[in-house]
Design a protein around this motif. Structure first.
Motif, PDB file in Angstrom:
ATOM      1  N   TRP A   1       0.854  -1.183   0.000  1.00 38.36           N
ATOM      2  CA  TRP A   1       0.000   0.000   0.000  1.00 38.36           C
ATOM      3  C   TRP A   1       0.894   1.239   0.000  1.00 38.36           C
ATOM      4  N   LEU A   2       0.634   2.161  -0.924  1.00 39.98           N
ATOM      5  CA  LEU A   2       1.413   3.383  -1.047  1.00 39.98           C
ATOM      6  C   LEU A   2       0.565   4.550  -0.532  1.00 39.98           C
ATOM      7  N   GLN A   3       1.033   5.126   0.568  1.00 41.34           N
ATOM      8  CA  GLN A   3       0.295   6.205   1.215  1.00 41.34           C
ATOM      9  C   GLN A   3       0.898   7.564   0.847  1.00 41.34           C
ATOM     10  N   PRO A   4       0.102   8.451   0.241  1.00 43.93           N
ATOM     11  CA  PRO A   4       0.641   9.777  -0.094  1.00 43.93           C
ATOM     12  C   PRO A   4       1.056  10.553   1.159  1.00 43.93           C
ATOM     13  N   LEU A   5       2.225  11.189   1.085  1.00 49.01           N
ATOM     14  CA  LEU A   5       2.688  12.064   2.155  1.00 49.01           C
ATOM     15  C   LEU A   5       2.484  13.533   1.795  1.00 49.01           C
ATOM     16  N   GLU A   6       2.767  13.883   0.547  1.00 50.67           N
ATOM     17  CA  GLU A   6       2.587  15.267   0.110  1.00 50.67           C
ATOM     18  C   GLU A   6       2.415  15.311  -1.399  1.00 50.67           C
ATOM     19  N   ASP A   7       1.495  16.169  -1.853  1.00 53.16           N
ATOM     20  CA  ASP A   7       1.277  16.410  -3.282  1.00 53.16           C
ATOM     21  C   ASP A   7       1.631  17.857  -3.587  1.00 53.16           C
ATOM     22  N   ASP A   8       2.379  18.056  -4.644  1.00 55.02           N
ATOM     23  CA  ASP A   8       2.626  19.394  -5.176  1.00 55.02           C
ATOM     24  C   ASP A   8       2.149  19.362  -6.621  1.00 55.02           C
ATOM     25  N   ALA A   9       0.852  19.597  -6.804  1.00 53.05           N
ATOM     26  CA  ALA A   9       0.196  19.350  -8.080  1.00 53.05           C
ATOM     27  C   ALA A   9       0.344  20.528  -9.030  1.00 53.05           C
ATOM     28  N   HIS A  10       0.536  20.225 -10.288  1.00 50.96           N
ATOM     29  CA  HIS A  10       0.460  21.253 -11.328  1.00 50.96           C
ATOM     30  C   HIS A  10      -1.002  21.653 -11.512  1.00 50.96           C
ATOM     31  N   GLY A  11      -1.269  22.924 -11.534  1.00 51.54           N
ATOM     32  CA  GLY A  11      -2.625  23.397 -11.786  1.00 51.54           C
ATOM     33  C   GLY A  11      -3.574  22.994 -10.680  1.00 51.54           C
ATOM     34  N   TYR A  12      -4.758  22.512 -11.063  1.00 46.14           N
ATOM     35  CA  TYR A  12      -5.825  22.185 -10.113  1.00 46.14           C
ATOM     36  C   TYR A  12      -6.176  20.713 -10.266  1.00 46.14           C
ATOM     37  N   GLN A  13      -5.962  19.942  -9.193  1.00 46.86           N
ATOM     38  CA  GLN A  13      -6.147  18.500  -9.239  1.00 46.86           C
ATOM     39  C   GLN A  13      -6.815  18.005  -7.965  1.00 46.86           C
ATOM     40  N   LEU A  14      -7.396  16.813  -8.072  1.00 48.92           N
ATOM     41  CA  LEU A  14      -7.993  16.146  -6.921  1.00 48.92           C
ATOM     42  C   LEU A  14      -6.890  15.500  -6.093  1.00 48.92           C
ATOM     43  N   GLN A  15      -6.991  15.620  -4.786  1.00 52.11           N
ATOM     44  CA  GLN A  15      -5.984  15.056  -3.894  1.00 52.11           C
ATOM     45  C   GLN A  15      -5.984  13.532  -3.974  1.00 52.11           C
ATOM     46  N   ARG A  16      -4.782  12.927  -3.920  1.00 55.04           N
ATOM     47  CA  ARG A  16      -4.656  11.478  -3.983  1.00 55.04           C
ATOM     48  C   ARG A  16      -5.008  10.836  -2.648  1.00 55.04           C
ATOM     49  N   THR A  17      -5.598   9.638  -2.719  1.00 57.38           N
ATOM     50  CA  THR A  17      -5.942   8.878  -1.516  1.00 57.38           C
ATOM     51  C   THR A  17      -4.928   7.780  -1.251  1.00 57.38           C
ATOM     52  N   GLY A  18      -4.456   7.110  -2.283  1.00 57.06           N
ATOM     53  CA  GLY A  18      -3.474   6.046  -2.120  1.00 57.06           C
ATOM     54  C   GLY A  18      -3.546   5.066  -3.258  1.00 57.06           C
ATOM     55  N   SER A  19      -2.627   4.079  -3.249  1.00 58.97           N
ATOM     56  CA  SER A  19      -2.608   3.063  -4.298  1.00 58.97           C
ATOM     57  C   SER A  19      -2.192   1.726  -3.710  1.00 58.97           C
ATOM     58  N   LEU A  20      -2.691   0.661  -4.330  1.00 60.88           N
ATOM     59  CA  LEU A  20      -2.415  -0.701  -3.892  1.00 60.88           C
ATOM     60  C   LEU A  20      -1.789  -1.469  -5.036  1.00 60.88           C
ATOM     61  N   SER A  21      -0.738  -2.245  -4.733  1.00 61.74           N
ATOM     62  CA  SER A  21      -0.114  -3.125  -5.715  1.00 61.74           C
ATOM     63  C   SER A  21      -0.102  -4.534  -5.155  1.00 61.74           C
ATOM     64  N   ALA A  22      -0.420  -5.508  -6.007  1.00 62.91           N
ATOM     65  CA  ALA A  22      -0.376  -6.917  -5.606  1.00 62.91           C
ATOM     66  C   ALA A  22       0.215  -7.716  -6.755  1.00 62.91           C
ATOM     67  N   THR A  23       1.100  -8.663  -6.445  1.00 62.63           N
ATOM     68  CA  THR A  23       1.761  -9.446  -7.487  1.00 62.63           C
ATOM     69  C   THR A  23       1.768 -10.921  -7.131  1.00 62.63           C
ATOM     70  N   TRP A  24       1.814 -11.738  -8.178  1.00 58.50           N
ATOM     71  CA  TRP A  24       2.027 -13.181  -8.065  1.00 58.50           C
ATOM     72  C   TRP A  24       3.018 -13.584  -9.144  1.00 58.50           C
TER      73      TRP A  24
END
Length: 846
Positions: free
Chosen positions: A819-842
């Motif tokens: 699980w990748l948890q955002p710590l800080e966003d420095d967005a270009h222009g106007y964007q929706l804040q990130r919540t996070g991302s999940l990666s799973a592999t086999w």
């Protein structure tokens, strides 16, 4: 111990297995396996009239599926399956006389509106006293007899269906009991299903009895098209339609309903000889509840024979009657009983080492439909691991009792208080869905298989299908206006998990055992691509990688740089100052499925192929204080939602080992992604481009280099990676290019157990804004329409777990999640804040 098999059954099983995908009619011990498959379905353009074809893109579906069968312990078997379908395009919603003016006839605009045939009349359709239809010819001004029919084509935004199911079975020597279940989800349809099954072997396993019972409960929540719904009557479902306010005063009408399905099937399979088998079964299904299609409409035409005829003044032309036309939402019976009988014959042809499969199925229901299906396959091994299977299928059905292309009433339109009164129409059920008409269908195709080594089988297939009324058995099918064709192809692989693995685990070689186990536990976290290499020449790895990312939040979740901004600022500045913004995203989710195929021709070089499939959906909202959108906008269909899905860009890479010594390893990956994902998807309703973030690929050839270091000392492991994406073209064919990307990662891990490790990773990502802009019609009414509102600088912290099974049923399988948890966003222009991302592999090497 597993149940013993008879020699006859083993021979017959070999014949049956020659056909890809054929369910074995009798039980036989099988090895564990994993399967992956991609398929693409596309219909041909619908013919409208006079040789004209619809300009809308026809229905097409991209399908991704995967599953596996595993032995949990001695007699327990588990199977699971996941499927994901993303469909888009135009489909018929009703049919009507061509003279009604449907599809904008007689203009030359074949790109039609779904509402057009529901509201046009304008004296273009007339009837004589024998109720023959007449069409007004605008060129001559005369009425001409014209009984032709035409379909009304309507478009819809892409949608994705996801389904997961499982089957758990326990086997005795001569019997099996199983339980199964699953769920299917799409934006307007949710189903949950469960079932029980059983098998009993008799006559020294030469006879098998199979019995199954399944139940499905489905909830429907269909959005009625706000552009068309004012023009058709849905009063039969008035109590089931909920009305909610949408953006800028557009009402969102949702039809909510429930259906239930009970199904049972009993079959008997008998081994005739060592080379032949026959099977026969009967099935019964009881369906209740809402069984109609909420997107299908019926045209009612009322001709009052007592009206004063219109004298056309044209010599030889009779006086004509003026009809009244109403469109209504289709209505089907709320119950359906269905019975099937099927038979199958399998013959192994020993001189050719081939297998013949012939299937017949008869279907009958109380809606008046009788159907016959004939299916023939010939599975022919060619040697060197190749098998070719041509197939042929014929299908024919009669029409439902309540089906008509349109309904003609020889009476005045029933009214109450001057308004159309549907309750007075003397019909309990009615549909113009061409799928309930009488028709026949022919299809033919071929599947090609190639076995690679002991464990891997590759498969590809193609099929072409023709649907036509005059193909119906005995004739009397629907007219040619409803004819269409489709084609589909698929590609997949099957991995035999019971085949000997290349891993030296449990073979008595302690040095190799510890080397592989230690190296596996030193792999990079799940979210790191190109994190490891195969160690020895000749090794092959098959893997699956899933990535999910989410941006969500309500009002106030928009960022400009690192600061949160309110709606007033976004309205004024979020669309680049050229327009005042009307919309902003409230939630965006992306699912990405990737297949990792890796081969090591030498111990210092790995070759890698990575196809990917993705889907995205976004909810957006009206900004507080925003002006109504002008020009092309996203306010299509009323529902504030976008969705896309399909094949993404395909990656091709080479990994080179640069340095290795005990505890340290360095390698680089160099490769490209090919622009196989569509970067120019358009909204079906307006034919304007989707926003940039909803496209399936970059549209450019991209260079993807990376440099990876991994280290390990005892239970501790660590590593780092630098990777980048460089666009090799300044613009794609649609006028823009995504920004370049640079990313760096540092991680550390600890072996919690011999087979389980945990990791912590820090990530920095920099991505440039989009260069250029769409070179065709596109909206600029929302923040996600503006190229400058993409990219930025991002910091994340990842938490991961990784496991490798050292022995037992799943020996050699490697699993990881992060699980990748955002710590800080420095967005270009106007964007929706990130919540996070999940990666799973086999991954599995062999």
């Amino acid at each position: 111990m597993a149940a013993p098999e008879s020699p006859a059954l083993r021979a017959l099983t070999a014949a049956a297995l020659a056909l890809p995908g054929l369910a074995q009619p009798l039980h036989a011990a099988e090895g564990d396996e994993a399967t992956f498959q991609y398929g693409h379905y596309k219909e041909t353009a619908r013919e409208l009239y006079l040789g004209e074809r619809s300009a809308y893109n026809p229905i097409q579906v991209d399908n991704l599926s995967g599953g596996g069968k595993f032995t949990l312990m001695d007699r327990w078997k588990l199977a699971f399956h996941y499927a994901q379908d993303t469909w888009s395009g135009a489909t018929p919603i009703t049919s009507a006389p061509l003279a009604l003016g449907g599809n904008n006839y007689p203009s030359n605009n074949a790109a039609i509106s779904g509402a057009t045939p529901l509201i046009l009349g304008n004296n273009t359709l007339m009837y004589d006293r024998q109720f023959n239809p007449y069409r007004l010819d605008l060129d001559s001004g005369d009425y001409v007899k014209d009984a032709r029919l035409v379909q009304t084509i309507a478009t819809a935004s892409p949608e994705t269906r996801q389904q997961g199911d499982f089957r758990l079975a326990y086997q005795w020597d001569e019997a099996e009991a199983s339980v199964n279940g699953g769920v299917s989800e799409e934006p307007d349809y949710h189903s949950a299903f469960a079932g029980l099954g059983g098998r009993l072997d008799l006559n020294q396993k030469l006879t098998a009895l199979n019995l199954g019972l399944d139940y499905t409960n489905s909830d429907i929540a269909a959005h009625l098209d706000p552009n068309a719904s004012p023009y058709y009557d849905y009063s039969n479902y008035a109590n089931q339609v909920q009305v909610q306010p949408g953006p800028f005063g557009v009402e969102i009408k949702t039809l909510r309903a429930v259906r239930q399905d009970w199904n049972t099937h009993f079959s008997v399979a008998q081994v005739l000889t060592k080379d032949a088998l026959v099977e026969s079964g009967v099935g019964y299904t009881r369906s209740t509840g809402y069984l109609a299609n909420p997107y299908k409409v019926v045209d009612f035409v009322f001709v009052d024979p007592d009206q004063t005829p219109v004298d056309t003044g044209i010599p030889g032309l009779p006086a004509l009657l003026t009809p009244e036309v109403q469109a209504v939402l289709e209505r089907r019976p709320d119950a359906r009983d269905q019975v099937t009988w099927d038979a199958r014959y399998v013959q192994y042809v020993e001189p050719l080492d081939a297998a013949l499969h012939f299937d017949y199925r008869f279907y009958h229901d109380d809606w008046g439909i009788d159907a016959h299906t004939f299916h023939l396959d010939w599975a022919q091994p060619l040697g060197w691991g190749w098998t070719v299977t041509p197939r042929f299928r014929y299908y024919s059905q009669s029409a439902a009792d309540f089906y008509q292309p349109y309904f003609l009433f020889q009476q005045a339109e029933p009214k109450s208080g001057g308004q159309f009164n549907l309750a007075q129409v003397p019909l309990k059920a009615y549909s113009s869905d061409y799928r309930l008409s009488g028709f026949g269908a022919l299809s033919g195709g071929v599947t090609v298989q190639k076995k690679v080594g002991k464990a891997l089988t590759l498969e590809g297939g193609f099929e072409y299908y023709t649907h036509a009324g005059d193909l119906k058995l005995g004739g009397g099918g629907e007219a040619s206006y409803a004819n269409f064709d489709y084609y589909q192809f698929n590609a997949g692989l099957r991995l035999d998990l019971s085949a000997p693995l290349s891993l030296d685990i449990g073979d008595g070689d302690d040095h190799a055992h510890h080397s592989h186990k230690g190296h596996a536990m030193a792999h990079a976290p799940a979210g790191v691509m190109f994190g490891h290499m195969l160690e020895r020449a000749g090794e092959t790895m098959v893997g699956y990688r899933y990535m999910y990312s989410l941006q969500s939040g309500g009002s106030g979740a928009m960022l400009n740089g690192t600061a949160s901004v309110g709606d007033a600022v976004v309205v004024a500045q979020g669309c680049g100052g050229k327009n005042r913004c009307s919309y902003a995203p409230s939630r965006m989710a992306m699912n990405m499925h990737m297949l990792d195929l890796m081969y090591a021709p030498t111990d210092w070089l790995n070759l890698m192929l990575m196809p990917q499939f993705m889907d995205m959906d976004m909810d957006f909202r009206q900004l507080d204080g925003a002006p109504p959108p002008s020009g092309e906008s996203h306010n299509h269909g009323g529902a504030p939602r976008h969705a896309t899905g399909g094949v993404g860009d395909i990656g091709m890479y080479a990994l080179f080992k640069l340095f290795e010594m005990p505890g340290h390893h360095v390698h680089t990956a160099l490769g490209f992604t090919a622009p196989s994902g569509n970067a120019g998807l358009k909204m079906p309703s307006s034919q304007t481009f989707y926003d940039y973030g909803m496209q399936l690929g970059s549209g450019t050839w991209d260079f993807r280099p990376s440099l990876t270091y991994t280290g390990q000392d005892g239970a501790w492991s660590w590593g780092g990676q630098l990777n980048a994406i460089a666009r090799l073209e300044s613009r794609n064919e649609f006028g823009y290019a995504l920004g370049d990307l640079f990313q760096s990662s540092l991680w550390g891990g600890y072996n919690l157990l011999d087979w389980l490790s945990a990791s912590l990773r820090g990530v920095y990502t920099a991505q440039g804004a989009i260069q250029g802009q769409y070179n065709g019609p596109h909206s600029e009414t929302a923040t996600f329409d503006i190229p400058a509102n993409y990219g930025g600088h991002y910091w994340d912290l990842g938490f991961g777990l990784a496991a490798m099974v050292p022995e037992g049923t799943f020996q050699g399988n490697q699993f990881a999640v992060e699980w990748l948890q955002p710590l800080e966003d420095d967005a270009h222009g106007y964007q929706l804040q990130r919540t996070g991302s999940l990666s799973a592999t086999w991954h599995l090497m062999f």
